[in-house]
Design an enzyme around this catalytic site. Structure first.
Site, PDB file in Angstrom:
ATOM      1  CG  ASP A   1      -2.073  -0.855   0.997  1.00 41.75           C
ATOM      2  OD1 ASP A   1      -2.397  -1.627   0.151  1.00 41.75           O
ATOM      3  OD2 ASP A   1      -1.703  -1.942   2.304  1.00 41.75           O
TER       4      ASP A   1
HETATM    5  N1  URA Z   1      -1.277  -5.718   4.256  1.00 39.44           N
HETATM    6  C1  URA Z   1      -1.963  -4.780   3.440  1.00 39.44           C
HETATM    7  O1  URA Z   1      -2.929  -3.815   4.071  1.00 39.44           O
HETATM    8  N2  URA Z   1      -1.357  -4.194   3.147  1.00 39.44           N
HETATM    9  C2  URA Z   1       0.272  -3.787   2.507  1.00 39.44           C
HETATM   10  O2  URA Z   1       1.003  -2.845   2.718  1.00 39.44           O
HETATM   11  C3  URA Z   1       0.664  -5.015   3.157  1.00 39.44           C
HETATM   12  C4  URA Z   1       0.244  -6.165   3.227  1.00 39.44           C
END
Ligand code: URA
Length: 245
Positions: A111
């Site tokens: 993310d």
């Molecule tokens: N899980 C999440 O919520 N975000 C990420 O970036 C990776 C795993």
């Protein structure tokens, strides 16, 4: 220079045609005009076999010539993993000009505000297998949470929690640090916002998320945020063994 011919050696003209997109003829000319250096020395024989670990420069600019590119990036917050979001900078902008960015992609996505280990490659086959749910590749994250983590959370993650998908999450391992607000969570899936949703399912909230390992690859502690390096031969072998390709 050693002339023996095995997989670790490559002909200079072949390397140039791959890495600098030159025809064999232009590669030969570049070499004969003294525009190519190998480990700092001008080389004038295009057919010379050089170790694939050599530093080759064309007009002083270093060439990247691995058939398969594998990079480890310490992703900073604020960067997205796709290059189709015009509003946010993407992780490919952190790479040098020597990389053909339209041929690269990330092995899985983090993310925008997640930091840490991101593997970038041009090897679609490896990426495909490493992301396949059948491979159960372990991904370990360092987490910080709004509320204290509990042994019940650890038990729930082992058994699987409901994040609104058809099935519960697969067995995941939570290690809780002494302060209770930090820990490590290891998962084998990669659903959208998976860790955030797992903590939501436990009425908690992620406040910081960093990936520390992906399968056999561990984030290099010497890499500052936003910096990257090529995976070593051993790391590539371990990754390709994990992908079973
Ligand atoms: N899980 C999440 O919520 N975000 C990420 O970036 C990776 C795993």
């Amino acid at each position: 220079m050693d002339e023996k011919d095995n997989g670790e050696f490559i002909r200079l003209d072949r390397l140039l045609s791959k890495a600098a997109a030159l025809s064999r003829r232009d590669a030969k000319r570049a070499v004969s005009f003294g525009r190519i250096t190998v480990d700092g020395s001008i080389i004038r024989s295009p057919e010379l076999k050089i170790p694939s670990t050599s530093t080759v420069c064309f007009d002083g600019k270093k060439l990247i010539y691995n058939e398969n590119v594998y990079l480890m990036l310490n992703k900073p917050a604020g960067y997205v993993c796709a290059n189709d979001d015009p509003k946010s900078p993407n992780v490919f902008e952190l790479l040098g000009d020597e990389y053909k960015k339209d041929e690269l992609f990330t092995i899985g996505r983090l993310d925008k505000n997640t930091t840490g280990l991101l593997i970038i490659t041009n090897n679609g086959t490896a990426a495909h297998f490493l992301l396949s749910p059948k491979r159960h590749v372990k991904k370990k994250y360092s987490i910080k949470t709004k509320f204290p983590l509990t042994d019940e959370d650890a038990k729930a993650f082992l058994e699987g929690v409901d994040i609104g998908e058809k099935t519960l999450t697969k067995t995941a391992f939570l290690e809780i640090c002494e302060d209770k607000f930090t820990g490590y969570l290891t998962i084998t899936e990669g659903k959208f916002h998976q860790i955030k949703r797992m903590l939501d399912a436990r009425k908690n909230k992620i406040t910081a998320l960093q990936r520390v390992s992906f399968g056999p690859i561990f984030l290099d502690g010497k890499l500052a945020l936003g910096k990257y390096r090529a995976l070593t031969g051993e790391e590539i072998k371990a990754l390709e063994d994990t992908a079973k390709i």
